[in-house]
Design an enzyme around this catalytic site. Structure first.
Site: not given
Lengths: 422, 422
Positions: B168, B161, B187, B183, B82
């Site tokens: 947000r 999320d 996931k 967040s 990620h």
């Protein structure tokens, strides 16, 4: 202008401009700013604070979210008084007729009870028939005849505050000096008054628990008021124990009548006279505070203040006979005595605890009499009011062993609540 | 539990309990907590922060707001990667087939472009026919056949999320290390992977502008991942300039194909190999990072990685011929050359500015080619994609006098936008 940019600026501790603050308040007023953005900004203000300028701009924007009352055709300097809220704090009911009797116009706009504190409107409404929702014309007529009026704010005054307060209440953003300042002062400035005396409560039963915080709030309020052209003074008074000896709407009305008759408890008299003296000086009915105190004392001694109270009750539709016969006020359906286990003196009576329990009972529409048989104050007993607007009497006569007695009180109260909820 | 008490606790800098955090996340997920309360708490977290424990609990509560994918029937350690988001950051498209070709299963779940940064799903969708919305069964089938899958998160993964991020985004509460951590990691943890390599971008084009902030974020992410049983490592890489030489969905796909063919720009290759090596070590396909790099290099040299890319494109419904013929990718309707006024070298190319302008053009469905005739890179010119998914190529060849050229770029971009908006 994007709301998110304004929010981020305050989040990072920046100072907002007058335009940014107006954008925010206008958005809240006309509903174009979503609640979630308003509450994020409120939280950022809560944590990061606001400068004196920002607080002034916020107040001004909130004033201009609604109408400004025009009292120019009422002669003289119009003086109001505002308390930041306490338990047993009933001075407003005495001050309006007292100061009016000394020749200063008092267009008093008050609020409802909030949290554990009582509200002047709720107390007044325990007088059968009393109307707090006067039109502006009715209010001016009352001012012309009695020199005072005791009313609620109309929805046209600072509507932004109503929306913001509702949001603050549920988002943990009540405790913020700039937000409290703007909330109080926007409504007072919009009232069209020339001067204002603030009673900033401090201590365990007040919203400001420390003297340092109370002083900061007082300074913020006075600064914003004077900047907006309202001559503003503040007195910081203690709120560790309830003020006076009665807590509860009908019972507090009775205590106010006593003070207007030259009786009543010393602490209540002291605070009332200090505020009255300042109101009279600001209203140019006295050259200094000593003279103001003397004039107030004279108005009580002559019966003029009590007469004025009788008059304003009648003008506002209330049963003015309550001044002579307090039995006409509502009474509690249940009464309990808490017997002290040993003789002694009350060291301390927690104002917030008493206020919170009383508010709880008021919501449940029940009340309690709380009398100590060791010292006895039976004259109050038959006056304990019931109904929505009635709250209990309490006096400072728990035995020295406070905690045990407070627990006992809570147990009795819970029992009453249970019985009447069933 | 009252939401307002939880909000006030965080407002005053307190630590929330696991139950309080779960109460908040559950309330957001099932809609019982109003947005204005959620946003007030988000702002309080933003300003007051969260401890490592609180961040872990928040992540855990968000994981359990939805389903956890069960990949137990896919053999071996499943490894994902990620990136916190950059401009021209296309490593994922290379890594999935590359690492899979080395024998480690890569169930890659990616996101869309956010702000000025590109998104892996958007890039993949520039390949005609490519489907990123596979069912879980389809994803497992792809993993079994090609060793990798490149899909979007389903709405069943960490639904809290999705709601929190939307809030947000409009309440100025994006920039918060605990909130970013929860967040991202909620996931990833819900994906059912055994290990994760994070590419934490740092610099003007990243969400974290300083290395210190990036390090704090990396530490927070790694700590939460490992505590949740996902072996997690992070690499902090620079994001001052775009990564590689292409920015824009279709153009980035072309650059990835080049890397898979053993070509491509040095910076992109460096980052890709570092991440691949770590993924291979965590997936137990290499004993150490040097060995991992060697395996990755071999998979590219043998053509195995490219073949794997072709295979996964075909499995996911895409036109795998784009690997051989990039002309099959979408092209921009307009192309412009920005001519440097003098010969020289590019000192710096602001990643955020480029990313922001490209995202703006993508929204307007137009794109630009940005080629420096002094150095010339004509081979890219015909590949510049159009359509929704296509974004421009850019190379590091602005003349030394950067500001002037960036202004020129902005002027050209604005002109295109105006013409096509009309």
């Amino acid at each position: 202008m994007r709301a998110v940019d304004v929010i981020m600026k305050k989040r990072d501790g920046g100072s907002l401009t007058r335009d940014e603050i107006r954008f925010f308040v206008d958005g809240v007023t006309n509903g174009t700013l979503p609640d979630y953005q308003a509450s994020a900004l409120l939280m950022a203000v809560c944590v990061r604070g606001m400068s004196a300028n920002e607080t002034g701009w916020l107040t001004d924007a909130m004033v201009h979210s609604g109408i400004c009352v025009d009292l120019a055709d009422v002669p003289g300097i119009k003086v109001d008084k505002h308390s930041t809220g306490g338990v047993g704090d009933k001075t407003s009911l005495v001050l309006a007729p007292l100061v009016a009797a000394c020749g200063v116009a008092v267009p008093m706009m008050s609020g409802r009870g909030l949290g554990h504190t009582g509200g002047t409107l709720d107390k007044l409404e325990s007088i059968p028939g009393f109307r707090v929702n006067l039109s502006l014309a009715e209010m001016k007529a009352a001012l012309a005849r009695a020199g005072c009026a005791m009313v609620g704010q109309t929805s046209q005054i600072a509507p932004a505050d109503k929306k913001l307060y509702a949001l603050r209440d549920v988002t943990g953003t009540v405790e913020s000096i700039p937000l409290i300042t703007a909330s109080i002062m926007s409504k007072k400035i919009a009232e069209g008054i020339g001067a204002l005396v603030l009673d900033v409560k401090t201590g365990s039963g007040a919203f400001m628990k420390t003297e340092a915080d109370s002083r900061r709030l007082a300074e913020s309020l006075v600064s914003v008021g004077n900047a907006a052209g309202v001559r503003t003074e503040a007195v910081i008074t203690t709120m560790e124990s309830p003020l006076g000896r009665a807590v509860g709407n009908a019972l507090e009305v009775v205590e106010c009548i006593e003070v207007l008759k030259g009786e009543g408890p010393a602490d209540l008299i002291e605070v009332t006279f200090e505020l009255a003296a300042r109101m009279l000086v600001l209203g140019r009915a006295a050259g200094n505070r000593d003279e103001g105190r003397q004039r107030a004392r004279a108005a009580i001694a002559s019966g003029a203040a009590l007469e004025r109270f009788r008059q304003i009750i009648a003008i506002q539709g209330g049963d003015s006979w309550v001044v002579d016969d307090p039995m006409r006020l509502p009474r509690a359906p249940e009464r309990h005595q808490l017997t002290a286990r040993c003789a002694g003196y009350v060291a301390r009576l927690d104002a917030e605890l008493v206020g919170r329990e009383m508010a709880r009972l008021a919501r449940a529409a029940y009340a309690i009499v709380w009398v100590n048989p060791l010292k006895g104050n039976p004259e109050y007993q038959p006056l304990a009011g019931g109904m929505r607007a009635a709250l209990p009497f309490c006096d400072r006569f728990l035995p020295g062993h406070n905690l045990e007695s407070l627990e006992e009180l809570a147990t009795v109260l819970a029992g009453i609540e249970r019985r009447h909820a069933a």
